[in-house]
Scaffold this motif. Structure first.
Motif, mmCIF file in Angstrom:
data_model
loop_
_atom_site.group_PDB
_atom_site.id
_atom_site.type_symbol
_atom_site.label_atom_id
_atom_site.label_comp_id
_atom_site.label_asym_id
_atom_site.label_seq_id
_atom_site.Cartn_x
_atom_site.Cartn_y
_atom_site.Cartn_z
ATOM 1 N N GLY A 1 0.795 -1.219 0.000
ATOM 2 C CA GLY A 1 0.000 0.000 0.000
ATOM 3 C C GLY A 1 0.825 1.264 0.000
ATOM 4 N N LEU A 2 1.951 1.255 0.697
ATOM 5 C CA LEU A 2 2.796 2.447 0.707
ATOM 6 C C LEU A 2 3.391 2.716 -0.669
ATOM 7 C CD1 LEU A 2 4.682 2.223 4.142
ATOM 8 C CD2 LEU A 2 2.775 3.731 3.506
ATOM 9 N N GLU B 1 5.668 3.357 11.231
ATOM 10 C CA GLU B 1 4.812 3.133 10.069
ATOM 11 C C GLU B 1 3.909 4.333 9.824
ATOM 12 O OE1 GLU B 1 4.567 0.918 7.805
ATOM 13 O OE2 GLU B 1 5.549 -0.891 8.507
ATOM 14 N N ARG B 2 3.365 4.896 10.896
ATOM 15 C CA ARG B 2 2.485 6.055 10.746
ATOM 16 C C ARG B 2 3.234 7.240 10.157
ATOM 17 N NH1 ARG B 2 -1.172 6.218 16.281
ATOM 18 N NH2 ARG B 2 -1.153 3.986 16.660
ATOM 19 N N VAL B 3 4.417 7.497 10.691
ATOM 20 C CA VAL B 3 5.220 8.623 10.204
ATOM 21 C C VAL B 3 5.562 8.424 8.732
ATOM 22 C CG1 VAL B 3 7.462 9.752 10.376
ATOM 23 C CG2 VAL B 3 6.159 9.257 12.448
ATOM 24 N N ARG B 4 5.923 7.193 8.382
ATOM 25 C CA ARG B 4 6.273 6.915 6.993
ATOM 26 C C ARG B 4 5.088 7.157 6.066
ATOM 27 N NH1 ARG B 4 8.019 1.064 4.543
ATOM 28 N NH2 ARG B 4 8.815 1.780 2.528
ATOM 29 N N GLY B 5 3.925 6.671 6.462
ATOM 30 C CA GLY B 5 2.737 6.862 5.641
ATOM 31 C C GLY B 5 2.366 8.320 5.482
ATOM 32 N N TYR C 1 -4.714 8.266 9.239
ATOM 33 C CA TYR C 1 -4.252 6.917 9.512
ATOM 34 C C TYR C 1 -5.170 6.320 10.564
ATOM 35 C CZ TYR C 1 -0.148 3.775 9.190
ATOM 36 O OH TYR C 1 0.723 2.742 8.908
ATOM 37 N N LEU C 2 -5.776 5.163 10.270
ATOM 38 C CA LEU C 2 -6.666 4.504 11.223
ATOM 39 C C LEU C 2 -6.210 3.059 11.393
ATOM 40 C CD1 LEU C 2 -9.198 4.966 12.941
ATOM 41 C CD2 LEU C 2 -10.580 4.267 10.976
#
Length: 225
Positions: free
Chosen positions: A59-60, A86-90, A98-99
């Motif tokens: 997905g990323l 992961e959140r920061v990367r997204g 982000y959920l």
């Protein structure tokens, strides 16, 4: 509004798409990253709800490809990969929200509403034009405090015109907003919805005008302030 849901869990995809369609959105569903990448390159969406753990393409990587193509659709990442890294990367790659799974359906719906409102460039949850107002949270129209009973497709058309009141919306853009890619929505059908909307809006001082060869726009009837 038109939404792309990218989710490889079939049961979850069916449930979320049913919720979104139930509120009048046009929803397309794909189950792998390669399909998501191809569809976002070919079609326009207001919102992409994107899982990360996808077959064929992560997905990323889909998100990175979208932003590289200057695709400005809002993106809500929906995933079990919830570490801070992961959140920061997204978010750094261009996600808007982000959920983390598992999640509350009410929170999911609220985040979708916020992102669609932001995508339309609207800061308030309520938009008014003439005597008619639109509650973006409930997606309901009212005039003088009385709710207007509008069928789903006509409601979707009015929402598109209302959030861009006074601006011409191309017929092609209207068709994309109202129809998923497996729907059979013709140009003639749009004209029928416009005709019906004119009759529904006339008692409230509004009309839908035609920009010949281009599309339609919402306007006030003469003599209405």
């Amino acid at each position: 509004m038109r939404i792309l849901l990218v989710e490889d869990n079939g049961a979850l995809a069916d449930g979320l798409s049913a919720i979104l369609r139930g509120t009048g959105h046009a929803v397309d569903v794909v189950h792998d990253g390669a399909s998501a990448n191809a569809v976002t390159a070919a079609e326009s969406f207001d919102l992409v709800i994107l899982d990360l753990n996808l077959p064929e393409m992560d997905g990323l990587d889909v998100l990175r490809s979208m932003r590289a193509r200057q695709n400005h659709a809002a993106v809500l990442i929906l995933t079990a990969r919830g570490t801070p890294e992961e959140r920061v990367r997204g978010l750094d790659l261009g996600a808007d929200d982000y959920l983390i799974k598992p999640f509350d359906i009410g929170e999911f719906e609220a985040r979708v509403r916020v992102l669609l409102r932001r995508q339309a460039g609207l800061r308030s949850a309520t938009v008014g034009f003439g005597a008619v107002s639109l509650d973006l949270n409930s997606r309901t129209f009212s005039a003088g405090g009385t709710p207007l009973d509008i069928p789903a497709r006509e409601l979707g058309l009015l929402e598109v015109l209302f959030t861009r009141a006074g601006k011409v919306v191309a017929k092609e853009g209207i068709m994309q907003s109202l129809a998923a890619f497996d729907d059979d929505l013709s140009s003639n059908a749009i004209e029928q919805y416009v005709s019906r909307l004119r009759k529904r809006l006339a008692p409230h001082g509004l009309t839908v005008k035609t920009a010949r060869g281009i599309g339609y726009y919402l306007d006030k009837l003469p003599g209405m302030s």
